[in-house]
Design an enzyme around this catalytic site. Structure first.
Site, mmCIF file in Angstrom:
data_model
loop_
_atom_site.group_PDB
_atom_site.id
_atom_site.type_symbol
_atom_site.label_atom_id
_atom_site.label_comp_id
_atom_site.label_asym_id
_atom_site.label_seq_id
_atom_site.Cartn_x
_atom_site.Cartn_y
_atom_site.Cartn_z
ATOM 1 N N THR B 23 0.799 -1.374 0.087
ATOM 2 C CA THR B 23 -0.107 0.015 -0.419
ATOM 3 C C THR B 23 0.772 1.503 0.110
ATOM 4 O O THR B 23 1.971 1.095 0.266
ATOM 5 C CB THR B 23 -1.136 0.119 0.981
ATOM 6 O OG1 THR B 23 -1.678 0.855 1.143
ATOM 7 C CG2 THR B 23 -0.690 0.290 3.027
ATOM 8 N N CYS B 29 -2.804 8.043 7.615
ATOM 9 C CA CYS B 29 -3.241 6.119 7.842
ATOM 10 C C CYS B 29 -2.849 5.523 8.161
ATOM 11 O O CYS B 29 -1.485 5.323 8.098
ATOM 12 C CB CYS B 29 -4.033 6.241 6.084
ATOM 13 S SG CYS B 29 -5.173 6.281 5.480
ATOM 14 N N HIS B 46 -5.506 -1.061 5.185
ATOM 15 C CA HIS B 46 -4.685 0.380 5.106
ATOM 16 C C HIS B 46 -6.168 1.535 5.996
ATOM 17 O O HIS B 46 -7.586 1.541 4.692
ATOM 18 C CB HIS B 46 -4.495 1.145 3.528
ATOM 19 C CG HIS B 46 -4.423 1.906 3.346
ATOM 20 N ND1 HIS B 46 -3.481 3.145 2.804
ATOM 21 C CD2 HIS B 46 -4.515 3.927 4.036
ATOM 22 C CE1 HIS B 46 -3.404 4.120 2.921
ATOM 23 N NE2 HIS B 46 -4.153 4.557 3.395
#
Lengths: 292, 162
Positions: B23, B29, B46
Site C-alpha cells: 500500500t 492513515c 489501510h
C-alpha cells in the site's frame, strides 16, 4: 552540487513556461469574483472551441453515465459545475506543468496534479463544512494552483531530497520551505508567485500561491482564503496525496481556528468527503484522457 | 498471482507464496499488518479514520476505511485462509499514523488512528510486536508472503525493515 536560483535565473525559468491561455486566464478572473454570473462562464467557454470540446467530452463520459448526451455548453457547464470547468481549463493550458515528474521531490509524474486537485477539494470542503463566509469555488480554484511553483524548481532540487530531509530532522531547517531556500535559493512559493504574476492571475490567487504555508503573512483581505488552502494542503498530505519528500514536512498554523471552527468530527467528515469527491472528479477527468 | 495493491480503505490477505501486499503513501492513515506463522498467510488493511459511527454508509461500502470495522473484516479474511478467527497466534505490525509538523490535537488524526487500532486489537487480546508510527513523513509499505518481510519506504530516505 545543487545549483542556486538567483532572481535572473528565476525569471528565465518563468519565461520558459508557456503563457496560460487567454480563456483560462479570463475564466480564473471571472470565477474569482464572488458574485459572478454563471452565464459569464458559459459565454467564455463558447468562445474557446478547444475548451468547449473538452467540456462536452467530460460531461458525456462514462463517469457521468448520462442516458441522453448533452450537446449545449449551457447545459454542460450547469451540469458539471464550476469545479470541473475550472479543472478542465487549468489542465488544458497547464497540463504539462502538472504532469511533470517532480524528480527533485522524488515524486512521479501526475503526483502534483493529484495533490493540487485533492487540496482544491479539501479547501472547498473546509469552507462548506465550517460555514465560513468565503466562496467555496474560489477556495477550490486557489487550491488547484497553490503548488505550481514546485514544477519550476523541481529540476534544480534533483538529488537533494535526502539533504532536505536531513536538514529538517537535524532542525537546521524549520520545514521543507526553509530547506528549499537553503538548497536552491528560493522556495516553491516564491517561484509559484513569479509564475502567477507572469500569468497575470488575480491577486487573491497570487497571494495563496505565495503564502499557503505561512498564511498569517497574507494580506488581511485574503487571509481566510489562504488559510482554507493551508488546511486543504495539510488534509491532502494527511490523506497520502503529497508530492514526495516534502509531504507532511510543513507546519500547521493553528490560527486557522480564527476563520474555520473545525473540530475532530468535522475534520473526519471533511476527509471522508474529500476522498469520495476526489475519486469522482479524478474518474470524470481521466475517462477522457484528462489528468487523474 | 503477484503483487496485491491496496488503496485507502482496502484490506486483503493471501497465503500464496509468490504474493506480496503493498500500500502506498500512508500519511495519517495506518497500515495494520497480520502475519500468521502457522498458516503462513499475511494480511493488511489501510485504515484512514478511527471511528465508523461518523458514516455508517461508508463503513458498509468500505469497512477497511475505519479502524473499528477494518480489523474484524481483516480477521475474517485471514480466518477464510485457516487462521484463528479471534487472531490467536497472529503477529501484528503497525505503520503510518504520521501528522504534519507542529500540529494541534484536532489534526492529530494519525495519532487517533493508531490509538483506536491498538484499542481494538487489545479487545481481541492482540498487540503489535513492532510499529513504525508517527513522525512527519509518508510511508509506503509492502510485505512478502513467502518471507514475511515488511519493507517500508519514504521519499528522501533509504528503505528500512519493520
Amino acid at each position: 552540487m545543487v545549483k542556486k536560483i538567483n532572481p535572473a535565473e528565476l525569471q528565465k525559468i518563468v519565461s520558459s513556461v508557456p503563457m496560460i491561455s487567454a480563456s483560462a486566464s479570463r475564466l480564473l478572473q471571472i470565477t474569482s469574483q464572488p458574485d459572478h454570473d454563471i452565464m459569464d462562464v458559459v459565454n467564455l467557454v463558447k468562445t474557446d472551441a478547444n475548451l468547449t470540446a473538452r467540456i462536452l467530452k467530460v460531461v458525456n463520459s462514462a463517469a457521468y453515465g448520462l442516458v441522453n448526451q448533452i450537446t449545449s455548453v449551457d447545459r454542460a457547464v450547469s451540469y458539471l459545475g464550476q469545479q470541473v470547468i475550472v479543472s478542465i481549463a487549468i489542465e488544458s493550458c497547464a497540463g504539462e506543468l502538472f504532469a511533470k515528474e517532480l524528480s527533485g521531490y522524488e515524486a512521479v509524474g501526475g503526483d502534483l496534479w493529484k495533490h493540487d486537485l485533492r487540496t482544491a477539494i479539501a479547501a472547498r470542503e473546509v469552507v462548506i463544512q465550517s460555514g465560513a463566509d468565503l466562496s467555496p469555488d474560489l477556495a477550490f480554484t486557489a487550491g488547484l494552483l497553490h503548488d505550481i511553483g514546485k514544477a519550476l524548481i523541481s529540476d534544480y532540487l534533483r538529488g537533494s531530497a535526502p539533504d532536505a530531509v536531513e536538514l529538517i530532522s537535524s532542525h537546521d531547517s524549520l520545514d521543507y520551505l526553509a530547506a528549499e531556500e537553503h538548497l536552491v535559493g528560493v522556495d516553491h512559493t516564491i517561484a509559484g508567485e513569479a509564475l502567477a504574476m507572469a500569468w497575470q492571475l488575480p491577486p487573491e490567487l497570487i497571494t495563496v500561491i505565495r503564502h499557503h504555508h505561512q498564511p498569517a503573512l497574507a494580506e488581511e483581505a485574503w487571509r481566510p482564503l489562504v488559510y482554507a488552502v493551508h488546511l486543504g494542503d495539510s488534509i491532502a498530505m494527511m490523506g497520502g496525496f503529497g508530492t514526495g519528500s516534502d509531504s507532511m514536512r510543513y507546519k500547521l498554523d493553528p490560527h486557522y481556528a480564527d476563520f474555520f471552527p473545525i473540530n475532530a468530527t468535522i475534520l473526519a467528515n471533511v476527509m471522508l468527503v474529500v476522498d469520495t469527491e476526489f475519486n469522482k472528479l479524478s474518474e470524470s477527468l481521466s475517462d477522457t484522457g484528462e489528468k487523474s | 498471482m503477484g503483487q496485491i495493491i491496496l488503496g485507502v480503505g482496502d484490506y486483503g490477505a493471501s497465503n500464496i507464496q509468490e504474493d506480496s501486499i503493498k500500500t502506498f503513501a500512508l500519511g495519517s492513515c495506518v497500515s495494520v499488518i497480520f502475519l500468521d506463522p502457522k498458516t503462513r498467510c499475511v494480511g493488511m488493511a489501510h485504515i484512514a479514520l478511527p471511528d465508523s459511527t461518523i458514516n455508517k454508509v461508508k463503513a458498509t461500502e468500505k469497512p477497511g476505511y475505519f479502524a473499528d470495522t477494518a480489523i474484524p473484516e481483516l480477521l475474517a479474511q485471514m480466518a477464510k485462509l485457516g487462521c484463528d478467527k479471534r487472531g490467536k497466534g497472529i503477529i501484528v505490525k503497525l505503520c503510518g499514523g504520521a501528522n504534519v509538523m507542529d500540529t494541534n490535537d484536532t489534526f492529530q488524526i494519525g495519532k487517533r488512528n493508531a490509538l483506536a487500532i491498538k484499542k481494538i486489537l487489545w479487545s481481541y487480546g492482540m498487540g503489535a510486536i513492532a510499529e513504525d508510527l508517527g513522525g512527519n513523513y509518508s510511508r509506503t509499505v509492502s510485505i512478502s508472503v513467502a518471507a514475511g518481510q515488511v519493507i517500508l519506504s519514504s521519499p528522501g530516505k533509504p528503505n528500512w525493515q519493520l
